[in-house]
Design a protein around this motif. Structure first.
Motif, PDB file in Angstrom:
ATOM      1  N   GLU A  29      48.026 -41.165 -19.018  1.00  0.00           N
ATOM      2  CA  GLU A  29      48.963 -42.260 -18.745  1.00  0.00           C
ATOM      3  C   GLU A  29      50.321 -42.059 -19.421  1.00  0.00           C
ATOM      4  O   GLU A  29      51.260 -42.813 -19.167  1.00  0.00           O
ATOM      5  CB  GLU A  29      48.360 -43.591 -19.210  1.00  0.00           C
ATOM      6  CG  GLU A  29      47.045 -43.938 -18.545  1.00  0.00           C
ATOM      7  CD  GLU A  29      47.179 -44.151 -17.041  1.00  0.00           C
ATOM      8  OE1 GLU A  29      48.196 -44.727 -16.616  1.00  0.00           O
ATOM      9  OE2 GLU A  29      46.263 -43.729 -16.303  1.00  0.00           O
ATOM     10  N   LEU A  30      50.428 -41.037 -20.279  1.00  0.00           N
ATOM     11  CA  LEU A  30      51.639 -40.858 -21.075  1.00  0.00           C
ATOM     12  C   LEU A  30      52.503 -39.676 -20.646  1.00  0.00           C
ATOM     13  O   LEU A  30      53.687 -39.647 -20.961  1.00  0.00           O
ATOM     14  CB  LEU A  30      51.257 -40.679 -22.554  1.00  0.00           C
ATOM     15  CG  LEU A  30      50.437 -41.809 -23.164  1.00  0.00           C
ATOM     16  CD1 LEU A  30      49.986 -41.428 -24.560  1.00  0.00           C
ATOM     17  CD2 LEU A  30      51.235 -43.099 -23.179  1.00  0.00           C
ATOM     18  N   THR A  31      51.919 -38.693 -19.970  1.00  0.00           N
ATOM     19  CA  THR A  31      52.665 -37.488 -19.624  1.00  0.00           C
ATOM     20  C   THR A  31      52.034 -36.797 -18.427  1.00  0.00           C
ATOM     21  O   THR A  31      50.871 -37.047 -18.098  1.00  0.00           O
ATOM     22  CB  THR A  31      52.717 -36.507 -20.822  1.00  0.00           C
ATOM     23  OG1 THR A  31      53.529 -35.385 -20.473  1.00  0.00           O
ATOM     24  CG2 THR A  31      51.330 -36.024 -21.215  1.00  0.00           C
ATOM     25  N   THR A  32      52.818 -35.926 -17.802  1.00  0.00           N
ATOM     26  CA  THR A  32      52.296 -35.128 -16.684  1.00  0.00           C
ATOM     27  C   THR A  32      51.986 -33.695 -17.109  1.00  0.00           C
ATOM     28  O   THR A  32      51.504 -32.913 -16.305  1.00  0.00           O
ATOM     29  CB  THR A  32      53.307 -35.093 -15.527  1.00  0.00           C
ATOM     30  OG1 THR A  32      54.538 -34.537 -15.999  1.00  0.00           O
ATOM     31  CG2 THR A  32      53.541 -36.482 -14.962  1.00  0.00           C
ATOM     32  N   ILE A  33      52.231 -33.357 -18.379  1.00  0.00           N
ATOM     33  CA  ILE A  33      52.013 -31.980 -18.818  1.00  0.00           C
ATOM     34  C   ILE A  33      50.546 -31.647 -19.041  1.00  0.00           C
ATOM     35  O   ILE A  33      50.164 -30.487 -19.022  1.00  0.00           O
ATOM     36  CB  ILE A  33      52.827 -31.626 -20.087  1.00  0.00           C
ATOM     37  CG1 ILE A  33      52.383 -32.490 -21.273  1.00  0.00           C
ATOM     38  CG2 ILE A  33      54.315 -31.745 -19.830  1.00  0.00           C
ATOM     39  CD1 ILE A  33      52.965 -32.036 -22.601  1.00  0.00           C
ATOM     40  N   ALA A  34      49.713 -32.659 -19.242  1.00  0.00           N
ATOM     41  CA  ALA A  34      48.282 -32.437 -19.470  1.00  0.00           C
ATOM     42  C   ALA A  34      47.544 -33.764 -19.310  1.00  0.00           C
ATOM     43  O   ALA A  34      48.144 -34.830 -19.419  1.00  0.00           O
ATOM     44  CB  ALA A  34      48.036 -31.878 -20.866  1.00  0.00           C
ATOM     45  N   ASP A  35      46.245 -33.649 -19.069  1.00  0.00           N
ATOM     46  CA  ASP A  35      45.400 -34.843 -19.034  1.00  0.00           C
ATOM     47  C   ASP A  35      44.848 -35.160 -20.415  1.00  0.00           C
ATOM     48  O   ASP A  35      44.670 -36.314 -20.766  1.00  0.00           O
ATOM     49  CB  ASP A  35      44.248 -34.644 -18.057  1.00  0.00           C
ATOM     50  CG  ASP A  35      44.710 -34.613 -16.609  1.00  0.00           C
ATOM     51  OD1 ASP A  35      45.786 -35.156 -16.304  1.00  0.00           O
ATOM     52  OD2 ASP A  35      43.986 -34.034 -15.771  1.00  0.00           O
ATOM     53  N   LEU A 102      51.692 -39.874 -32.529  1.00  0.00           N
ATOM     54  CA  LEU A 102      52.712 -39.694 -31.496  1.00  0.00           C
ATOM     55  C   LEU A 102      52.153 -39.987 -30.109  1.00  0.00           C
ATOM     56  O   LEU A 102      52.787 -40.659 -29.305  1.00  0.00           O
ATOM     57  CB  LEU A 102      53.262 -38.259 -31.546  1.00  0.00           C
ATOM     58  CG  LEU A 102      54.256 -37.890 -30.463  1.00  0.00           C
ATOM     59  CD1 LEU A 102      55.552 -38.661 -30.643  1.00  0.00           C
ATOM     60  CD2 LEU A 102      54.514 -36.396 -30.491  1.00  0.00           C
ATOM     61  N   TRP A 103      50.953 -39.485 -29.827  1.00  0.00           N
ATOM     62  CA  TRP A 103      50.378 -39.607 -28.489  1.00  0.00           C
ATOM     63  C   TRP A 103      49.494 -40.828 -28.313  1.00  0.00           C
ATOM     64  O   TRP A 103      49.143 -41.173 -27.190  1.00  0.00           O
ATOM     65  CB  TRP A 103      49.606 -38.343 -28.135  1.00  0.00           C
ATOM     66  CG  TRP A 103      50.540 -37.216 -27.871  1.00  0.00           C
ATOM     67  CD1 TRP A 103      50.829 -36.190 -28.719  1.00  0.00           C
ATOM     68  CD2 TRP A 103      51.348 -37.015 -26.720  1.00  0.00           C
ATOM     69  NE1 TRP A 103      51.766 -35.363 -28.147  1.00  0.00           N
ATOM     70  CE2 TRP A 103      52.093 -35.846 -26.910  1.00  0.00           C
ATOM     71  CE3 TRP A 103      51.516 -37.717 -25.520  1.00  0.00           C
ATOM     72  CZ2 TRP A 103      52.989 -35.357 -25.965  1.00  0.00           C
ATOM     73  CZ3 TRP A 103      52.403 -37.232 -24.577  1.00  0.00           C
ATOM     74  CH2 TRP A 103      53.130 -36.071 -24.801  1.00  0.00           C
ATOM     75  N   ASP A 104      49.116 -41.510 -29.361  1.00  0.00           N
ATOM     76  CA  ASP A 104      48.313 -42.712 -29.235  1.00  0.00           C
ATOM     77  C   ASP A 104      49.243 -43.917 -29.223  1.00  0.00           C
ATOM     78  O   ASP A 104      49.474 -44.550 -30.229  1.00  0.00           O
ATOM     79  CB  ASP A 104      47.303 -42.821 -30.385  1.00  0.00           C
ATOM     80  CG  ASP A 104      46.389 -44.023 -30.236  1.00  0.00           C
ATOM     81  OD1 ASP A 104      46.252 -44.526 -29.103  1.00  0.00           O
ATOM     82  OD2 ASP A 104      45.815 -44.453 -31.239  1.00  0.00           O
ATOM     83  N   MET A 105      49.773 -44.224 -28.075  1.00  0.00           N
ATOM     84  CA  MET A 105      50.765 -45.276 -27.929  1.00  0.00           C
ATOM     85  C   MET A 105      50.117 -46.644 -27.750  1.00  0.00           C
ATOM     86  O   MET A 105      50.319 -47.340 -26.771  1.00  0.00           O
ATOM     87  CB  MET A 105      51.670 -44.986 -26.736  1.00  0.00           C
ATOM     88  CG  MET A 105      52.331 -43.631 -26.812  1.00  0.00           C
ATOM     89  SD  MET A 105      53.413 -43.504 -28.204  1.00  0.00           S
ATOM     90  CE  MET A 105      54.943 -43.203 -27.389  1.00  0.00           C
ATOM     91  N   GLY A 106      49.267 -47.015 -28.720  1.00  0.00           N
ATOM     92  CA  GLY A 106      48.703 -48.354 -28.705  1.00  0.00           C
ATOM     93  C   GLY A 106      47.413 -48.489 -27.919  1.00  0.00           C
ATOM     94  O   GLY A 106      47.000 -49.589 -27.619  1.00  0.00           O
ATOM     95  N   GLY A 107      46.772 -47.373 -27.619  1.00  0.00           N
ATOM     96  CA  GLY A 107      45.529 -47.470 -26.849  1.00  0.00           C
ATOM     97  C   GLY A 107      44.361 -46.907 -27.592  1.00  0.00           C
ATOM     98  O   GLY A 107      44.441 -46.505 -28.745  1.00  0.00           O
TER      99      GLY A 107
END
Length: 114
Positions: A29-35, A102-107
């Motif tokens: 849900e945060l980027t298209t570079i990887a799942d 950085l990648w855990d944007m509140g989830g």
């Protein structure tokens, strides 16, 4: 290979050499570079390098051509498996960059493995 198979391949390779504090981050849900991103710690530069080499070896045995950065320096090795990105860091580097934050944007995107 699908995303689940890539994740399993990487996690199995990391477990083989006892990577520490392995976390799997769902970043769809945060980027298209990887799942998914896998972040883990090696105990030393030598351990980080061997972990990276092992992930690359497993990927090549599966017919993949992974992108690899940082293997020579072994402070932070990044391996791109085209859908899953693996970050292998020495403890001080991981503490400094705090990729999980950085990648855990509140989830609830991070899960500890092992």
């Amino acid at each position: 290979m699908n995303d689940d198979q890539l994740r399993t391949l990487a996690l199995d390779a990391l477990e083989e050499l006892k990577a520490e504090h392995v976390q799997v981050l769902d970043v769809r849900e945060l980027t298209t570079i990887a799942d998914h991103m896998i972040v883990c710690t090696g105990r030393s530069g030598r351990h980080v390098k061997r972990l990276g080499e092992t992930v690359v070896q497993h990927a090549k045995q599966a017919g993949l051509t992974p992108g690899v950065e940082g293997l020579a320096q072994s402070e932070w090795v990044l391996i791109d498996l085209n859908g899953v990105i693996v970050h292998i860091m020495q403890p001080t580097t991981r503490a400094y960059y705090q990729l999980e934050k950085l990648w855990d944007m509140g989830g609830e995107s991070a899960t500890e493995q092992g």
